[in-house]
Design a protein around this motif. Structure first.
Motif, short mmCIF file in Angstrom:
data_model
loop_
_atom_site.label_atom_id
_atom_site.label_comp_id
_atom_site.label_asym_id
_atom_site.label_seq_id
_atom_site.Cartn_x
_atom_site.Cartn_y
_atom_site.Cartn_z
N THR A 159 50.45 35.26 43.85
CA THR A 159 50.55 36.67 43.49
C THR A 159 51.95 37.02 43.00
O THR A 159 52.13 37.61 41.94
CB THR A 159 50.18 37.54 44.71
N GLU A 208 43.48 42.39 46.10
CA GLU A 208 44.40 41.58 45.28
C GLU A 208 44.74 42.28 43.97
O GLU A 208 45.89 42.25 43.53
CB GLU A 208 43.76 40.21 45.02
N HIS A 263 43.68 40.15 49.44
CA HIS A 263 44.90 39.37 49.70
C HIS A 263 45.24 39.57 51.19
O HIS A 263 45.29 40.70 51.66
CB HIS A 263 46.04 39.88 48.82
#
Lengths: 119, 396
Positions: B15, B68, B45
Motif C-alpha cells: 500500500t 484498502e 487492509h
C-alpha cells in the motif's frame, strides 16, 4: 564569571551545555525555559491512553479528509488541464452518466443534508 | 508504450509503495506512460501489529482495519483478485478470477503466514497472536486463567539468518502478559517462563536475536519475576498431556503455550519455485541493497517475503518502500536502479501495557535498548490509533 567555570573537575558535555545556556542565564530568560519544561511535564502527566486514542483518531480523520480532497483536486486539475477546449454543456452532462460522478454528487448532497441536520 | 507496474499484496508494504510510486512517477502517469495496479486478496487492509493487542483485549476488530481503496491514491487501479500463478519468464501473472496481468515491473508484497502446523502438536495445543482469530482465542485464555504456567516459545525459520515475524514481539507480549495478570490480581498464582531457541540468526544460546537487548533482558525479567531460559528450541508438543518438548531434549509442562510459530511465504510464492530457502519456507532471494529478486527481470520484493536478516515488520517496509519507488523510477527514467537499502528498521516497542521504547537498527547497527517510558507508550498508542494510517497512505 561563567557558570561553566564553577564546575568541579572537567565534564566536557556539561561545559558545552552550560556555555549554550549562558546567554539565557545572563538575561534572566532561563525561567521561561524551566516553565516550558514544567508545562510539558504537566501535559505528559495529564495525557493517558484514552486521550491519546481520541487525539490519534482526530488526526486520522483530519488527514484522511485532507488527503481525499487533495487527491481529488489534483487528479481533476490534471484531467481538466489535459482538455484542449473546455467541455461543452453536453460534455458536462455526460460526466453525470459516469457512476463515480454520481457517487460523488450523492456524497456532496448527503454532506449538505447532514450539515443541515446539525443546524 | 505504457509501462505497467503491478504490486501484489495489500498489506502495509504494498500500500505505501503504491502511493509513493504515484508521487514519484506522477508526470509519467499523467502522460499515460505508466500505470499502477495493486492486486489484493482482500478488500480490507489490516493493521497487523494490532493482533498482538487483541490478545490483551486492547483492540476491536473494527478498529484495526480500513477499506484498502480508502488508503490508495485514485490514480492506482485496485483489484480484489488473488494471484494464483506467476509466469516470470513471460512477465505476467494469473489470478483467481481467470484474468491475466502483464507487467513491466512486479513488486511482490505478499507477506508471510503463521505455520504452527509445521511443529507437531503446536496447532492443536499452542496459541499465538499473529492473526485475529488466534489472538481472540488467546485473549479468552489469558483473561480466564486463575493459576498455572504460561510457557513462551519462539521458533525461527530454518533458513539461516532469517528472523521470525516482528523480532521484538515475544518480549513485548511477555511484558504485557505480566502487566495483564497483575491487573487481574492473579500474577502470584501464574508462572511465566520466557524461552528462546539455541540458534537465533547469528547468535547462539541467547535471549534475543541481538546482543545488546539480549543482555538487558535478564534484569528486566528478574524485576518482574518472569523466569527465562535459553536453548529451548520447540521440537514438538504433546497436546493431550500439555507438554512442550525441545530439540535439545527437555520437556516443559504448560497451561498456556504462547508461541511465536514457524512462518512461511504465501502459497503462490512457494509454488513459483524461485525461492532457494530451506524447509520450503519460500523467502525470495533478495538483493539486500536494491531489493530486486535475484535472477528475475523487473521483479522487486518488499516486506516479510525477503530472505534478509532484518525484521519481518512494517518498520522494515517503511524504509524499503522509498528505495523500491526510487529504483523503479530510476529504471524507467535512467535505465538502472539508483537507490540502496541500508537495512534500517524502526519501531516503538510496547514494553508492558503502558510503556514504550523507541528503537531502530540497520545492517551495521544493533538496537541499543533505552529505558521504557510512559511517553514512549503514548507514542506507540498514537501510532497504533492514528499515525499508522497516514504512514500507509504514504504521507509520513
Amino acid at each position: 564569571m561563567d557558570v561553566a567555570d564553577t564546575l568541579p573537575g572537567h565534564n566536557a558535555g556539561l561545559v558545552a551545555l552550560l556555555t549554550k545556556l549562558q546567554p539565557l542565564l545572563d538575561s534572566g530568560r532561563m525561567d521561561n525555559v524551566v516553565d516550558v519544561l514544567a508545562l510539558v511535564s504537566d501535559l505528559v502527566d495529564m495525557l493517558d491512553g484514552a486521550m491519546v486514542e481520541k487525539l490519534a483518531l482526530l488526526f486520522e480523520q483530519a488527514t484522511a479528509v485532507s488527503w481525499n480532497v487533495g487527491n481529488a483536486a489534483r487528479m481533476a486539475t490534471a484531467q481538466t488541464q489535459a482538455e484542449e477546449t473546455p467541455p461543452s454543456l453536453y460534455g458536462l452532462l455526460s460526466l453525470l452518466r459516469e457512476p463515480d460522478t454520481r457517487r460523488g454528487v450523492a456524497l456532496a448532497l448527503r454532506t449538505l443534508n447532514v450539515l443541515g441536520r446539525q443546524l | 508504450m505504457s509501462k505497467h507496474i503491478v504490486i501484489v499484496g495489500g498489506g502495509v508494504g504494498g500500500t505505501m509503495l503504491a502511493n509513493q510510486l504515484v508521487t514519484k512517477l506522477y508526470s509519467e502517469i499523467l502522460r499515460g506512460e505508466v500505470c499502477i495496479t495493486l492486486l489484493s486478496n482482500s478488500p480490507d487492509h489490516f493493521y497487523k501489529p494490532a493482533f498482538m493487542y487483541v490478545a490483551f483485549n486492547q483492540f476491536f476488530d473494527e478498529e484495526l482495519k480500513r477499506p484498502e481503496r480508502s488508503l490508495l491514491r485514485p490514480e492506482i487501479d485496485f483489484r480484489v483478485d488473488e494471484v494464483t500463478r506467476f509466469d516470470f519468464a513471460g512477465q505476467h501473472l494469473h489470478t483467481r478470477s481467470g484474468k491475466r496481468y502483464g507487467y513491466d515491473f512486479l513488486v511482490i508484497a505478499t507477506g508471510c503466514v503463521p505455520a504452527p502446523e509445521r511443529i507437531e502438536g503446536l496447532k492443536e495445543a499452542g496459541d499465538h497472536f499473529y492473526d485475529y482469530a488466534a489472538a481472540r482465542r488467546l485473549a479468552e485464555r489469558l483473561n480466564t486463567i486463575e493459576r498455572g504456567r504460561i510457557f513462551i516459545s519462539v521458533s525461527f525459520p530454518k533458513t539461516p539468518n532469517v528472523p521470525h515475524q516482528c523480532g521484538i514481539a515475544p518480549v513485548e507480549t511477555t511484558l504485557m502478559l505480566d502487566d495483564l495478570l497483575r491487573r487481574r490480581g492473579v500474577r502470584d498464582k501464574v508462572e511465566i517462563i520466557y524461552t528462546y531457541p539455541s540458534v537465533a540468526q547469528l547468535l547462539r544460546n541467547c535471549l534475543f536475536m541481538q546482543r545488546p537487548v539480549g543482555e538487558a533482558l535478564p534484569g528486566i525479567f528478574e524485576q518482574r519475576n518472569i523466569r527465562f531460559q535459553r536453548d529451548f528450541t520447540l521440537g514438538r508438543v504433546d497436546a493431550e498431556r500439555r507438554i512442550a518438548y525441545s530439540e535439545e531434549g527437555e520437556e516443559q509442562p504448560f497451561d498456556i503455550l504462547m508461541a511465536t510459530p514457524p512462518i512461511r511465504a504465501v502459497d503462490v510464492v512457494l509454488e513459483s519455485g524461485v525461492s532457494q530457502a530451506e524447509n520450503d519456507e519460500g523467502w525470495l532471494p533478495t538483493n539486500h541493497e536494491t531489493l530486486q529478486v535475484y535472477g528475475l527481470q523487473g521483479v522487486y520484493v518488499i516486506g516479510d517475503t525477503v530472505d534478509l536478516p532484518i525484521s519481518k515488520a512494517g518498520g522494515a517496509c517503511h524504509n524499503q518502500a522509498p528505495v523500491i519507488a526510487n529504483n523503479i523510477t530510476a529504471e524507467i527514467r535512467l535505465g538502472a536502479p539508483n537507490s540502496v537499502y541500508e537495512g534500517r528498521v524502526q519501531a516503538v516497542a510496547q514494553m508492558g501495557l503502558n510503556a514504550g521504547m523507541p528503537l531502530w537498527y540497520d545492517y551495521a547497527h544493533d538496537v541499543l535498548p533505552t529505558p521504557p517510558s510512559k511517553l514512549g507508550g503514548l507514542l506507540r498508542t498514537g501510532f497504533n490509533r492514528g499515525l499508522y494510517w497516514a504512514v500507509a497512505r504514504g504521507m509520513l
